[in-house]
Enzyme design. Structure first.
Site, short mmCIF file in Angstrom:
data_model
loop_
_atom_site.label_atom_id
_atom_site.label_comp_id
_atom_site.label_asym_id
_atom_site.label_seq_id
_atom_site.Cartn_x
_atom_site.Cartn_y
_atom_site.Cartn_z
N GLY A 155 -4.30 -6.84 -3.03
CA GLY A 155 -3.30 -7.00 -1.97
C GLY A 155 -2.97 -5.77 -1.17
N GLU A 156 -3.02 -4.57 -1.79
CA GLU A 156 -2.64 -3.36 -1.06
C GLU A 156 -3.73 -2.90 -0.10
OE1 GLU A 156 0.43 -2.63 -1.99
OE2 GLU A 156 0.41 -3.73 -3.88
N LEU A 157 -4.98 -3.14 -0.47
CA LEU A 157 -6.09 -2.54 0.27
C LEU A 157 -6.05 -2.75 1.77
CD1 LEU A 157 -8.85 -1.08 0.36
CD2 LEU A 157 -9.88 -3.35 0.19
N SER A 169 -0.66 -3.80 -6.71
CA SER A 169 -1.80 -4.70 -6.95
C SER A 169 -2.27 -4.62 -8.40
CB SER A 169 -2.94 -4.37 -6.00
OG SER A 169 -2.64 -4.76 -4.69
N ALA A 207 0.83 -1.22 0.00
CA ALA A 207 0.00 0.00 0.00
C ALA A 207 0.85 1.26 0.00
CB ALA A 207 -0.99 0.01 1.16
#
Length: 931
Positions: free
Chosen positions: A889-891, A711, A547
């Site tokens: 994946g970053e969220l 992501s 992120a």
């Protein structure tokens, strides 16, 4: 007893039962059990991690007891001991119930820690077949089982399911069953192709592969200097060169001799920074810029010889004043870290609407404060490792953990004096990254050593050097002013931030620009003014971390939003509902989001939130206060500006299909992402999943799919996969709609391999589909096509007598588009939430002399992470994502930490604005509040 007599080395012979097989082992009595298992017996399922008992990846069972093999000496192992490693439990074709349950519960991501967890679980279930969830958690904590990927919940699920199987209450389903015609693995929990190998310890990571290199391989030891800032007066390698087994001590002079500049690059975009961006030496020869900088590489015939010789290299230094934070670096009398270049070397601005400062002056409700997000260590359990050699075509080949392999070649080329076209990068199976391997770490040293010696070279950081030297998340110091009108509508935001990027600028422009993209984004603020600066310090160099940039932005924004809600007199969740971006609103860069899911998220969360508030009020006591906090989060799903991806698709002689791409896997699920996407694209061919094979992450065999970052891969590589599959099927299709066989394709002279490609596009303000583009000098543009969104709710307990905070529950409502694989997405969410808890409460990296292992860095073990995590998926289709998918994946690490900080305020009325919120900090704020 291990001893040496004259020139004689005294060894001991042990007769042991290894996985049921009577085996004689000859070793030193002081050798660790891990050394014997891996080096002597070649059982590489037992992984080498921290080697100080802090991670549990080397757990084995000795005479019925779980032991960490790295801290057990052979002299303490009794004769005829029964020793079980993961290889003795099950095989990929005959899984033990525990191994099956780990796959069934998606309890595997990168897989590096998995054998250690499996063996610890075996030890528990051998003694207790009816454990509670808390029993499992207590056991795994007791045995120091660490995981940085999963968030632990799925691991506990797996142990509970395995117990049920062993009790005869549950059946093990067959993962390899044949699919019915038209049945998809897209949108299911279909296991990763790698799972059965990871869970049985047969998936070779970098250190495992390094043990299987040819006999002429050299071992590299790094001579690193443990000061923060110094001038190098002299470097004496003569004594080291005379040490046994030493072949070469490589210095900067060697790199210059074979035509390298000895400098590394890293996506700086020189047009927007002061200086030229070539600040980072491969091997320091003039200055030490930060703790752990390397001056030489000792190449020897064995690892032990290389390490011993490295201690004999003499580096004479003149220590210089160290600038250890942005305040130091901004001081009027601060020396320049890089001669002739200001310590403030980058400025990026965003301007939207009216002048935000003037608007704020006219508003009735304004908050202004300063926030700080700390330097977060990645804390991967697999240390940095790689090896290099000359391949048969004369290419310098590096195999490492890198997650942007085409970039790695270009970043390295000038520094070592070899064209990028002659550098081949292959990604080893990787024990997590979370972004740190977007930059070069061991690759430069390996390349220099291979060129200087002409021989294969293996390099592995020890844990201390891995933790202290590899890059971290960059800290932000942020000043934010936020204002609302009488009705509570947020009308303006004005912000200024300083990014401590350590001594090297690589990747800094992309990070600073995140401020322009996201500060105020989720509220569609009309009037935005912001500026971000990148600052050189002598602290740790920084790179991407999950992120990237968003946790910094969100900690300031989401605490400020809570403060403004209080000033307006509204509940924090309802204030967000009022202000959540809706159709017609735009992000600070002036472009509209792809979808508008936030109001619906609040509606879904509202009853849970109200119940949580009620529960917190009812259960709070005089000394234990409970609170609830919320936060919005957002992140992009493609690289800023122009983004492309490529993929090749080949029809094989047996009618199967091979997919070639560089969707680098570091635990996030590139294998199942590729397989799920390709399987759906190829549905007309009726292929079973095992007929779709993957050839991934080799720059000489696979086209450039771009980095496994932001992501972006499910969107970008996914679209390229679909394009390649469609081109293949178009070529195979006969006039009657049926498909040609491989032999027919060859017989008709038709190619059997097709190139898929995708260029990222979006819609402009007029609704036209156009390529994405970067931002201008005012931060305006169309940098992204797809995003991911979340609403986080944290429930916390705060002990007012100690300040200690415990997260009792995390709830996340996410929208990552249409989901390819639920098990993978769930794992990403749980793991990201766990990292967010660590970021909020435990993790830090300030003093490299002290923050040099997992414990001192605040690694969150299982008992530090709540077992109560609730995920709610909203799957709003994305126009430009493959079948509506976006990234994921970053969220989960965008904004769990401000939700936790806001919950602490709700519980005890103090706001932590400088993370982490350690007990002593909360206790001090409580004392201050009382006074």
């Amino acid at each position: 007893m291990d001893s040496s007599v004259g020139n004689k080395v005294v060894l001991k012979s042990y007769l042991l039962n290894i996985n049921g097989n009577q085996t004689r082992v000859v070793c030193k009595a002081d050798d660790t059990l891990l050394t014997v298992i891996r080096n002597h017996l070649k059982l590489t399922g037992t992984k080498r991690g921290c080697e100080c008992g802090q991670c549990g990846v080397c757990n084995v069972i000795v005479n019925g007891k779980v032991m960490r093999a790295c801290i057990v000496r052979m002299k303490s192992i009794p004769e005829h001991a029964d020793i079980m490693t993961v290889e003795g439990l099950g095989t990929p074709d005959h899984l033990h119930a525990i191994q099956w349950a780990f796959i069934a519960n998606n309890a595997i991501q990168c897989g590096f820690c998995t054998p250690g967890f499996v063996m610890a679980a075996k030890g528990l279930l051998d003694t207790n077949l009816n454990p509670t969830r808390e029993d499992v958690r207590d056991w795994l904590q007791k045995h120091w089982c660490a995981c940085r990927c999963t968030g632990y919940k799925q691991i506990v699920n797996a142990v509970m399911d395995a117990a049920a199987v062993l009790r005869g209450e549950k059946e093990m389903e067959d993962f390899g069953r044949a699919l019915k015609p038209g049945e998809l693995i897209w949108g299911t929990n279909y296991p990763r192709p790698s799972d059965k190998f990871k869970v049985t310890g047969t998936w070779d990571f970098g250190d495992d592969a390094g043990m299987k290199l040819p006999p002429n391989t050299l071992y590299a030891a790094l001579v690193h200097v443990d000061v923060n800032h110094a001038e190098i007066l002299s470097l004496d390698i003569k004594e080291a060169e005379r040490m046994p087994g030493v072949v070469k001590v490589v210095t900067a002079d060697d790199i210059y001799a074979f035509g390298g500049t000895n400098k590394l690059f890293g996506a700086q975009h020189p047009s927007v920074i002061s200086g030229n961006g070539w600040e980072r030496p491969i091997l320091c020869d003039k200055k030490i810029f930060m703790w752990g900088d390397v001056t030489a590489v000792v190449c020897a015939e064995s690892y032990e010889q290389a390490e011993a010789a490295a201690q004999k290299v003499r580096v004479e230094l003149k220590e210089l004043p160290a600038l250890m934070d942005v305040e130091d670096a901004l001081a009027p009398d601060a020396p320049s870290i890089h001669e002739g270049v200001s310590n403030v070397y980058l400025e990026r601005r965003v301007r939207k609407g009216k002048d935000a400062a003037e608007v704020l002056d006219s508003l009735p409700h304004v908050v202004e404060d300063v926030f700080y997000l700390q330097r977060q260590p990645h804390l991967t359990l697999e240390n940095d490792v790689g090896f290099g050699y000359w391949d048969e075509d004369g290419n310098l080949t590096i195999q490492s953990k890198h997650i942007s392999i085409y970039r790695a070649a270009s970043f390295l080329a000038r520094g070592i004096g070899i064209p990028s076209s002659k550098i081949r990068i292959i990604q080893n199976h990787t024990g997590a990254s979370f972004g740190y391997k977007l930059g070069l770490t061991c690759e430069g040293y390996i390349a220099a050593a291979v060129i200087a010696t002409g021989r294969p070279v293996f390099c592995r950081y020890d844990t201390k050097h891995h933790v202290t030297y590899t890059p971290k998340r960059a800290p932000f110091l942020m000043k934010v002013a936020l204002g609302a009108d009488e009705e509570g509508h947020i009308r303006a935001i004005d912000h200024k931030s300083w990014v401590d990027h350590g001594p090297y600028s690589e990747f800094a422009p992309g990070l600073v620009v995140k401020l322009c993209h996201y500060m105020g984004a989720l509220y569609g603020v009309e009037n935005v003014n912001g500026v971000g600066y990148a600052v050189y310090t002598n602290q740790k160099w920084n790179t991407a971390f999950r992120a990237w940039g968003a946790p910094q932005v969100h900690i300031a924004q989401e605490i400020a939003v809570d403060m403004l809600a209080e000033k307006v007199g509204m509940d924090p969740l309802e204030f967000r509902y009022l202000n959540a971006i809706r159709p017609g609103g735009t992000f600070p860069h002036g472009h509209a989001p792809d979808v508008y899911p936030l109001p619906k998220m609040v509606e879904i969360l509202r009853p849970r939130y109200q119940e949580a508030l009620k529960r917190a009020k009812e259960e709070s006591t005089e000394t234990l206060r409970k609170g609830v906090g919320v936060a919005f989060g957002v992140y992009n799903s493609n690289v800023d500006g122009g983004d492309t991806a490529n993929c090749d698709v080949e029809l094989m002689p047996d009618g199967g299909v091979m997919i070639y791409n560089t969707w680098e896997d570091h635990g996030q699920g590139a294998d199942i992402g590729t397989l799920g996407t390709a399987h759906r694209a190829l549905v007309p061919l009726g292929l079973q999943p095992d007929r779709i094979r993957l050839f991934l992450n080799d720059t000489y065999r696979c086209p450039n799919s771009g980095p496994a970052a932001a992501s972006r891969c499910q969107v970008m590589v996914g679209q390229a996969i679909i394009d390649g599959c469609n081109k293949l099927m178009d070529a195979m299709r006969r006039p009657d709609g049926t498909f040609r066989t491989y032999d027919e394709m060859v017989g008709e002279g038709l190619p059997v391999i097709y190139h898929g490609t995708y260029e990222c596009v979006t819609r402009n303000a007029d609704g036209e589909i156009v390529p994405v583009k970067g931002i201008d000098e005012n931060g305006q543009g169309m940098p992204y096509a797809c995003y991911m969104y979340g609403l986080f709710m944290a429930e916390v307990d705060v002990d007012v007598t100690t300040g200690k905070t415990w997260v009792s529950k995390m709830t996340l409502i996410d929208d990552v588009g249409v989901i390819n694989n639920y098990g993978v997405v769930d794992g990403q969410m749980y793991g990201g939430l766990a990292q967010g808890i660590g970021l909020a409460l435990y993790e830090d990296f300030e003093d490299p002399a002290r923050y040099n292992n997992l414990v001192t860095c605040g690694f969150p073990y299982i008992k530090s992470i709540t077992d109560d995590m609730e995920l709610i998926h909203m799957e709003t289709p994305r126009e430009f994502g493959p079948w509506g998918a976006s990234g994921a994946g970053e969220l989960p690490l965008t904004a769990p930490h401000p939700a936790i900080i806001n919950a602490i305020y709700n519980a005890v009325g103090v706001r932590v604005k400088r993370l982490p919120a350690k007990p002593e900090k909360i206790k001090a704020l409580l004392r201050e509040k009382q006074q």
